[in-house]
Motif scaffolding. Structure first.
Motif, PDB file in Angstrom:
ATOM      1  N   ALA A 114       0.830  -1.201   0.000  1.00  0.00           N
ATOM      2  CA  ALA A 114       0.000   0.000   0.000  1.00  0.00           C
ATOM      3  C   ALA A 114       0.864   1.251   0.000  1.00  0.00           C
ATOM      4  O   ALA A 114       0.554   2.250  -0.650  1.00  0.00           O
ATOM      5  N   LYS A 115       1.971   1.209   0.714  1.00  0.00           N
ATOM      6  CA  LYS A 115       2.871   2.360   0.762  1.00  0.00           C
ATOM      7  C   LYS A 115       3.645   2.517  -0.540  1.00  0.00           C
ATOM      8  O   LYS A 115       3.858   3.627  -1.031  1.00  0.00           O
ATOM      9  N   GLU A 116       4.077   1.391  -1.101  1.00  0.00           N
ATOM     10  CA  GLU A 116       4.937   1.460  -2.281  1.00  0.00           C
ATOM     11  C   GLU A 116       4.155   1.766  -3.549  1.00  0.00           C
ATOM     12  O   GLU A 116       4.569   2.609  -4.349  1.00  0.00           O
ATOM     13  N   GLN A 117       3.010   1.107  -3.736  1.00  0.00           N
ATOM     14  CA  GLN A 117       2.342   1.193  -5.029  1.00  0.00           C
ATOM     15  C   GLN A 117       1.043   1.967  -4.987  1.00  0.00           C
ATOM     16  O   GLN A 117       0.523   2.340  -6.029  1.00  0.00           O
ATOM     17  N   ALA A 118       0.491   2.168  -3.812  1.00  0.00           N
ATOM     18  CA  ALA A 118      -0.728   2.968  -3.712  1.00  0.00           C
ATOM     19  C   ALA A 118      -0.464   4.330  -3.091  1.00  0.00           C
ATOM     20  O   ALA A 118      -1.401   5.094  -2.872  1.00  0.00           O
ATOM     21  N   SER A 119       0.804   4.614  -2.797  1.00  0.00           N
ATOM     22  CA  SER A 119       1.213   5.906  -2.233  1.00  0.00           C
ATOM     23  C   SER A 119       0.441   6.234  -0.964  1.00  0.00           C
ATOM     24  O   SER A 119      -0.028   7.355  -0.765  1.00  0.00           O
ATOM     25  N   LEU A 120       0.297   5.240  -0.097  1.00  0.00           N
ATOM     26  CA  LEU A 120      -0.394   5.448   1.161  1.00  0.00           C
ATOM     27  C   LEU A 120       0.552   6.108   2.149  1.00  0.00           C
ATOM     28  O   LEU A 120       1.664   5.641   2.372  1.00  0.00           O
ATOM     29  N   GLY A 121       0.104   7.206   2.740  1.00  0.00           N
ATOM     30  CA  GLY A 121       0.957   7.910   3.679  1.00  0.00           C
ATOM     31  C   GLY A 121       0.775   7.483   5.113  1.00  0.00           C
ATOM     32  O   GLY A 121       1.606   7.794   5.961  1.00  0.00           O
ATOM     33  N   ALA A 122      -0.305   6.765   5.415  1.00  0.00           N
ATOM     34  CA  ALA A 122      -0.576   6.359   6.795  1.00  0.00           C
ATOM     35  C   ALA A 122       0.277   5.153   7.176  1.00  0.00           C
ATOM     36  O   ALA A 122       0.822   4.443   6.324  1.00  0.00           O
ATOM     37  N   ASP A 123       0.387   4.916   8.471  1.00  0.00           N
ATOM     38  CA  ASP A 123       1.148   3.784   8.986  1.00  0.00           C
ATOM     39  C   ASP A 123       0.251   2.630   9.402  1.00  0.00           C
ATOM     40  O   ASP A 123       0.750   1.611   9.893  1.00  0.00           O
ATOM     41  N   LYS A 124      -1.057   2.780   9.224  1.00  0.00           N
ATOM     42  CA  LYS A 124      -1.991   1.715   9.581  1.00  0.00           C
ATOM     43  C   LYS A 124      -3.006   1.536   8.464  1.00  0.00           C
ATOM     44  O   LYS A 124      -3.333   2.481   7.752  1.00  0.00           O
ATOM     45  N   ILE A 125      -3.488   0.325   8.338  1.00  0.00           N
ATOM     46  CA  ILE A 125      -4.508   0.031   7.350  1.00  0.00           C
ATOM     47  C   ILE A 125      -5.632  -0.744   8.028  1.00  0.00           C
ATOM     48  O   ILE A 125      -5.457  -1.309   9.110  1.00  0.00           O
ATOM     49  N   ALA A 126      -6.774  -0.777   7.381  1.00  0.00           N
ATOM     50  CA  ALA A 126      -7.922  -1.546   7.853  1.00  0.00           C
ATOM     51  C   ALA A 126      -8.497  -2.290   6.656  1.00  0.00           C
ATOM     52  O   ALA A 126      -9.034  -1.675   5.733  1.00  0.00           O
ATOM     53  N   VAL A 127      -8.353  -3.605   6.659  1.00  0.00           N
ATOM     54  CA  VAL A 127      -8.830  -4.428   5.551  1.00  0.00           C
ATOM     55  C   VAL A 127     -10.349  -4.521   5.639  1.00  0.00           C
ATOM     56  O   VAL A 127     -10.909  -4.887   6.676  1.00  0.00           O
ATOM     57  N   THR A 128     -11.024  -4.189   4.546  1.00  0.00           N
ATOM     58  CA  THR A 128     -12.485  -4.231   4.518  1.00  0.00           C
ATOM     59  C   THR A 128     -13.042  -5.392   3.726  1.00  0.00           C
ATOM     60  O   THR A 128     -14.226  -5.721   3.873  1.00  0.00           O
ATOM     61  N   GLY A 129     -12.233  -6.019   2.879  1.00  0.00           N
ATOM     62  CA  GLY A 129     -12.761  -7.120   2.082  1.00  0.00           C
ATOM     63  C   GLY A 129     -11.677  -7.994   1.508  1.00  0.00           C
ATOM     64  O   GLY A 129     -10.619  -7.506   1.095  1.00  0.00           O
ATOM     65  N   LEU A 130     -11.928  -9.319   1.498  1.00  0.00           N
ATOM     66  CA  LEU A 130     -11.071 -10.310   0.849  1.00  0.00           C
ATOM     67  C   LEU A 130     -11.955 -11.125  -0.080  1.00  0.00           C
ATOM     68  O   LEU A 130     -12.970 -11.688   0.348  1.00  0.00           O
ATOM     69  N   TYR A 131     -11.568 -11.214  -1.372  1.00  0.00           N
ATOM     70  CA  TYR A 131     -12.433 -11.806  -2.379  1.00  0.00           C
ATOM     71  C   TYR A 131     -11.641 -12.806  -3.223  1.00  0.00           C
ATOM     72  O   TYR A 131     -10.856 -12.410  -4.092  1.00  0.00           O
ATOM     73  N   GLU A 148      -9.717   0.196   3.694  1.00  0.00           N
ATOM     74  CA  GLU A 148     -10.501   1.409   3.883  1.00  0.00           C
ATOM     75  C   GLU A 148      -9.674   2.635   3.518  1.00  0.00           C
ATOM     76  O   GLU A 148      -8.546   2.790   3.972  1.00  0.00           O
ATOM     77  N   ARG A 149     -10.257   3.471   2.648  1.00  0.00           N
ATOM     78  CA  ARG A 149      -9.646   4.733   2.204  1.00  0.00           C
ATOM     79  C   ARG A 149      -8.310   4.528   1.489  1.00  0.00           C
ATOM     80  O   ARG A 149      -7.392   5.336   1.611  1.00  0.00           O
TER      81      ARG A 149
END
Length: 553
Positions: A376-393, A409-410
């Motif tokens: 998420a940090k490398e390829q989605a340019s996420l700046g946050a240090d935490k994530i929340a998984v909302t779905g696995l498909y 999420e977000r």
């Protein structure tokens, strides 16, 4: 003000029909992406009518206010007619001189005060009635599932905690079969393997079993009520206060009559306030349930439940043995929000941790952890240090490959993993134009590729979704990969109807993004006993250390 975007998706069978929810409405789209029908769940109108009746009842005080109702646009609206205020009595002793008020002063003021009080009371009662109807006005779909053959759709609405079952005719038209209002707000639903039972997990940690299509035999309390009436009939034919003579027997008869009356009262209260449908309590947690799944191993069914306290519990059976805990899958450091089975013997879970967890759930053993925050940090340019998984498909793409899609999420991306046995390997990141909310896989007859339809929230920055875009993004899955050869993806329309839930952007944020709120604060950690180091210092085992000790006898 902006309408809710399409939020939940599901495929209806293998004919390319898509069902999507927005607000309190369900939409079905054909294989060519054309809109088939819009179905508004009637639970919203029923709840509003109930709230209206409650407001009317509160408005009846027998003297100053009379409540009436009339229909406007199919909905009942309360109106209160307030009679003129009565003349106010004036105590001559209190005034110190005369019973007559001074001309032009006291009487008009008294009338104004009385009228103001009456109008204020009427206004307050109107506001109270409107306030009681407010949750019904904001009812919206919070969960959406369909059977494998697409014959039935299960939709759960949030404001009134109602489980709605709809029948699908195979051509995109939905017919509402039943509505069952749960006592507690559902947090997840899943269908059993035979697709005859709905498992409903709620936020108070309980799992209930409901028949998918209720029958007349599923109404509770009928047998007990009949037995009660029979016991009363037999009691009347037996001894009574005219046939017994001792004080002891008379007291026994009075006690039996009192018990019968109390039991009858309880039965009546349960009938009025309790559920009027069959529901079986299967199991319970001491924490909020976040996800429920069903699996099978060695010919035996299992129920898997995840909660906010980092636990994944494996319980036996569906009905008679669900109270037996087989074991726990322990290892998560943060909440677990979602689970899936990419292979029958492999469980993948995610939540507030930085990785996805891969389990041999039959043995209760953690196989591996797959990085997610890193991508998420490398390829989605996420700046946050935490994530929340909302779905696995999980998805079987043409060519025999098995892929697993993860959304957070977000985060404007889908993270694709390749599943090979019990191993997960990161494959690629699919960038999106908005925040993903849900994913459905559509297989259109005659097409070599399958569609991955993603519902997007595109109003995060502007506060207003694009009027030309429906927010349903289509990605074609290629032969054995997550990306097909370049071709024009089909486009779903953006219907104008169903925008009953026009809300400020702040309210939409509260509806769409709830998973991150599961993360515990420092206060929650202290209340729960602190972190692993603190637990070890106190002599309690850490989750990994307790893994082998968690199996129930």
């Amino acid at each position: 003000m902006a309408p809710l975007p399409f939020q939940f998706l599901c495929a209806l069978g293998q004919d390319g029909i898509l069902c999507a929810s927005r607000g309190d409405s369900l939409y079905t789209f054909a294989a060519d992406c054309s809109l088939i029908t819009e179905h508004t769940l009637s639970s919203r109108g029923a709840a509003a009518a109930a709230a209206t009746q409650e407001g009317a009842k509160e408005g009846q005080d027998g003297s100053s206010e009379t409540a009436t109702s009339k229909t406007q646009g199919g909905e009942e609206v309360n109106e209160s007619s307030t009679p003129p205020p009565k003349r106010r009595k004036v105590d001559p002793e209190a005034n110190g001189s005369s019973a007559q008020p001074a001309v032009g002063t006291a009487e008009p003021q008294a009338q104004q005060q009385a009228a103001s009080a009456a109008n204020g009371s009427s206004s307050q009662k109107k506001k109270k009635a409107e306030k009681s109807a407010e949750p019904a006005e904001k009812s919206y779909v919070i969960l959406l599932k369909a059977t494998g053959n697409g014959s039935h759709v299960v939709a759960v609405t949030g404001g009134n905690k109602t489980v709605c079952v709809l029948e699908h005719d195979g051509k995109g038209h939905l017919t509402e079969l039943s509505q069952r209002q749960m006592v507690k707000r559902p947090s997840d639903v899943v269908l059993t393997a035979d697709e005859k039972t709905i498992l409903v997990a709620d936020k108070f940690g309980d799992v209930y079993a409901l028949p998918l299509v209720p029958s007349a035999d599923d109404l509770p309390g009928e047998d007990s009520a009949a037995a009660l009436q029979e016991s009363i009939r037999l009691a009347r034919k037996g001894a009574n206060n005219l046939t017994v003579h001792t004080q002891r027997n008379l007291r026994s008869l009075e006690e039996q009559a009192r018990q019968r009356a109390e039991k009858a009262k309880q039965q009546q209260e349960q009938k009025e306030t309790g559920p009027t449908f069959k529901q079986d309590l299967l199991l319970g947690h001491v924490s909020m349930l976040t996800s429920v799944a069903v699996g099978s191993a060695n010919g035996r069914p299992y129920i898997l439940t995840a909660d906010r306290d980092e636990h994944i519990r494996v319980s036996r059976g569906i009905l008679s043995m669900a109270h037996i805990i087989e074991h726990f899958c322990l290892g998560h450091k943060a909440f677990v929000s979602t689970m899936c089975f990419p292979q029958p013997d492999v469980l993948v879970s995610g939540g507030g941790d930085n990785e996805l967890y891969v389990w041999d759930w039959v043995a209760g053993k953690l196989k591996s952890k797959v990085p997610l925050l890193q991508h998420a940090k490398e390829q989605a340019s996420l700046g946050a240090d935490k994530i929340a998984v909302t779905g696995l498909y999980p998805c079987n793409v043409p060519g025999g490959a098995v892929l697993l899609m993860a959304i957070c999420e977000r985060v404007k991306a889908i993270f694709v993993y390749r599943v090979e046995g019990s191993n997960l390997t990161f494959a690629e990141t699919i960038s999106l134009a908005g925040y993903p909310l849900d994913i459905a896989f559509i297989q259109v007859p005659g097409e070599q590729q399958s569609r991955m339809v993603v519902s997007l929230d595109q109003g995060a920055e502007t506060g207003e979704p694009s009027s030309s875009s429906s927010g349903l993004y289509v990605h074609m899955l290629g032969n054995g990969s997550a990306t097909a050869e370049k071709q024009a993806a089909p486009v779903y329309p953006n219907p104008e109807g169903g925008r009953v839930d026009d809300l400020p952007r702040a309210e939409i944020e509260k509806i769409l993004y709830t998973v991150g709120n599961l993360r515990k604060t420092e206060f929650d950690d202290v209340a729960a006993g602190g972190d692993d180091d603190a637990a070890g210092a106190a002599g309690a085992p850490a989750p990994e250390a307790a893994e082998g000790e968690s199996s129930a006898p």
